[in-house]
Scaffold this active site. Sequence first.
Site, mmCIF file in Angstrom:
data_model
loop_
_atom_site.group_PDB
_atom_site.id
_atom_site.type_symbol
_atom_site.label_atom_id
_atom_site.label_comp_id
_atom_site.label_asym_id
_atom_site.label_seq_id
_atom_site.Cartn_x
_atom_site.Cartn_y
_atom_site.Cartn_z
ATOM 1 N N ASP A 36 5.931 -0.706 1.863
ATOM 2 C CA ASP A 36 5.161 -0.223 1.030
ATOM 3 C C ASP A 36 4.915 -0.884 -0.409
ATOM 4 O O ASP A 36 4.217 -0.613 -1.239
ATOM 5 C CB ASP A 36 5.534 1.426 0.662
ATOM 6 C CG ASP A 36 4.535 2.255 0.150
ATOM 7 O OD1 ASP A 36 3.422 1.782 0.214
ATOM 8 O OD2 ASP A 36 4.687 3.203 -0.138
ATOM 9 N N ARG A 44 2.291 -6.491 -4.253
ATOM 10 C CA ARG A 44 2.885 -7.622 -5.074
ATOM 11 C C ARG A 44 2.985 -8.893 -3.993
ATOM 12 O O ARG A 44 2.895 -10.046 -4.360
ATOM 13 C CB ARG A 44 4.219 -7.399 -5.581
ATOM 14 C CG ARG A 44 5.279 -6.726 -4.652
ATOM 15 C CD ARG A 44 6.392 -6.341 -5.115
ATOM 16 N NE ARG A 44 6.057 -4.889 -5.605
ATOM 17 C CZ ARG A 44 6.949 -3.978 -6.009
ATOM 18 N NH1 ARG A 44 8.192 -4.356 -6.202
ATOM 19 N NH2 ARG A 44 6.783 -2.825 -6.215
ATOM 20 N N LYS A 52 4.398 6.148 4.117
ATOM 21 C CA LYS A 52 4.291 7.212 3.218
ATOM 22 C C LYS A 52 4.209 8.510 3.558
ATOM 23 O O LYS A 52 3.566 8.719 4.671
ATOM 24 C CB LYS A 52 2.644 6.808 2.194
ATOM 25 C CG LYS A 52 2.864 5.676 1.568
ATOM 26 C CD LYS A 52 1.492 5.721 0.743
ATOM 27 C CE LYS A 52 1.395 4.384 -0.090
ATOM 28 N NZ LYS A 52 2.511 4.538 -1.460
HETATM 29 N N1 BES Z 1 -0.480 1.581 -3.819
HETATM 30 C C1 BES Z 1 0.927 2.074 -3.925
HETATM 31 C C2 BES Z 1 1.167 2.274 -5.546
HETATM 32 C C3 BES Z 1 0.454 3.652 -6.021
HETATM 33 C C4 BES Z 1 1.187 4.881 -5.979
HETATM 34 C C5 BES Z 1 -0.914 3.696 -6.398
HETATM 35 C C6 BES Z 1 0.348 5.918 -6.276
HETATM 36 C C7 BES Z 1 -1.557 4.595 -6.989
HETATM 37 C C8 BES Z 1 -0.806 5.906 -6.689
HETATM 38 C C9 BES Z 1 2.123 0.657 -3.765
HETATM 39 O O1 BES Z 1 1.767 -0.030 -2.825
HETATM 40 C C10 BES Z 1 3.183 1.444 -3.517
HETATM 41 O O2 BES Z 1 3.264 2.028 -2.539
HETATM 42 N N2 BES Z 1 4.103 1.191 -4.351
HETATM 43 C C11 BES Z 1 5.731 1.613 -4.043
HETATM 44 C C12 BES Z 1 6.455 0.560 -4.421
HETATM 45 C C13 BES Z 1 8.025 1.192 -4.157
HETATM 46 C C14 BES Z 1 8.061 1.204 -2.539
HETATM 47 C C15 BES Z 1 8.850 0.012 -4.770
HETATM 48 C C16 BES Z 1 5.568 2.813 -5.214
HETATM 49 O O3 BES Z 1 5.266 2.734 -6.142
HETATM 50 O O4 BES Z 1 6.203 3.965 -4.618
HETATM 51 ZN ZN ZN Z 2 -0.270 -0.202 -2.480
HETATM 52 ZN ZN ZN Z 3 2.236 0.405 -0.951
#
Ligand code: BES
Ligand code: ZN
Ligand code: ZN
Length: 491
Positions: free
Chosen positions: A337, A341, A267
């Site tokens: 990331d 899931r 990230k």
């Molecule tokens: N933990 C994050 C989602 C998240 C983002 C929670 C912001 C709280 C605030 C999750 O694991 C993630 O990173 N999801 C990605 C998925 C993508 C790579 C398909 C996302 O939402 O960007």
């Molecule tokens: Zn996450």
């Molecule tokens: Zn994530």
Amino acid sequence: MDTQFTSPTVPTSGAFVVIIGDDDFQKDLDGRMAGGLTKIKNLPDFKGKCGDHVIIPAPHGLDVSKLIVVHAESAEHTAQSLAELGGKIGSILLGTREEEAFVLVPYAVKLDGCSARASAHIAHGLALRTWTFDKYMGKKENKKMLVRVQISSPKIADSKEFFAPLKALESGVLLTRHVVSEPANVVDPAYMANQAKELEALGIKTTILDEKEMARLGMNALLGVGQGSVKDSYLVMMEWNGSGTDEAPLAIVGKGVTFDTGGISIKPSGDMDEMKWDMGGSGVVLGLMKALASRKAKANVVGVMGLVENMPDGNAQRPGDIVTSLSGQTIEILNTDAEGRLVLADALWYTQDRFKPKAMIDLATLTGAIVVALGHEYAGFFSNDMGLAAHIKAASVKTGEKVWHLPLDDAYDQDINSTIADVKNIGSGRGAGSITAAQFLQRFVNNVPWAHIDIAGTAWDKKGKALSAKGATAFGVRLLNQLIQDQYETA
Ligand code: BES
Ligand code: ZN
Ligand code: ZN
């Protein structure tokens, strides 16, 4: 919070909160203040909505340091509106920096025709709203002052009885907020597993699967996420059998990524600290189980937490890796990331297989896309069962933890077909990121009624809400507690 119920009295120290009413006690009080209360009631800027208030320092005729007069609508109150009134009083009290407060509830403020019941719900909201996470604040001026609140009640014993299950719920909500607020150098997978173990004192049966056992079972989706971390991963089950029968349980499953760097698909640095609360779903499961056991809920519920840390290192999972999940389905990992899931895929499969639940609900800070769609007010939810969805919606309306029903559809499901494995862990970039994430989860759910609640936008709040200060909200604990009370408990 030390919450006590007492008869209506005029306190001699601290803050004195008077919720406006016109009963005899308040008429006496008005006399003692030489008509001051009436004058306040008639102030032009003191008319309108529930929670409007004025603060009078060193009030004439009283020994208290501050008098706070609060307006409460005369219209019919609900448990939630009273909790929110308590929350409003709580936030005012935090601002006054008093240590002690006395809240005078007029007889006219009632819930289901009962004033003692109303006092209990006001107390509940006040306690929830005034919890703050200040343990690392060294200076006293940065810490919360309020420690003790007395609430008036016409029937003290009744109020105490009504308050007992609310206090149990409070203890669960605060546990959730605590584990969500602690940083990731404190709250790691082992910490969460230990917290679950501690709930055994309340009669919960806790089982912890370590990496070796999970590898033997074939939970490679969950294990793959944790493999870049020096911290061990765990799957934790907490069983509360309160129904007195051996009927199938309701299962609640939580995403417990104690820190989400994104892994090799790392990230950006900005706001990455927020990923300490990526274990928010598991935090809700933990707090909910504590609440249910503390109030001895007459229901069978199993709470499951998938606990991992998502880190990049020499052993971390790579984009392009293919893992075989516990279900036997192979998963192509195109973005490390999208890890929540993967954790839930194995946790959900294991839960339905082992516990044969009558329904299964998961909570997860799953997607940034849900924040784009719904911001920080509503959580998004998905379900394969209209009845379960309706029950969740009803509990949501009662508790003010708002949820919005989003669709599942085969057309979205197509979007996660992989060209090299059974499924891929991200969609093809055609939007609807929260839905494709939910579709992914559904591939690991069989015929059991199931719902998924994406709490990425609601687990944490930067401003503060009606029943929570800024920071961890514990969104979901009150909602699911209500759902269980209304739909799963035997009378
Ligand atoms: N933990 C994050 C989602 C998240 C983002 C929670 C912001 C709280 C605030 C999750 O694991 C993630 O990173 N999801 C990605 C998925 C993508 C790579 C398909 C996302 O939402 O960007
Ligand atoms: Zn996450
Ligand atoms: Zn994530």
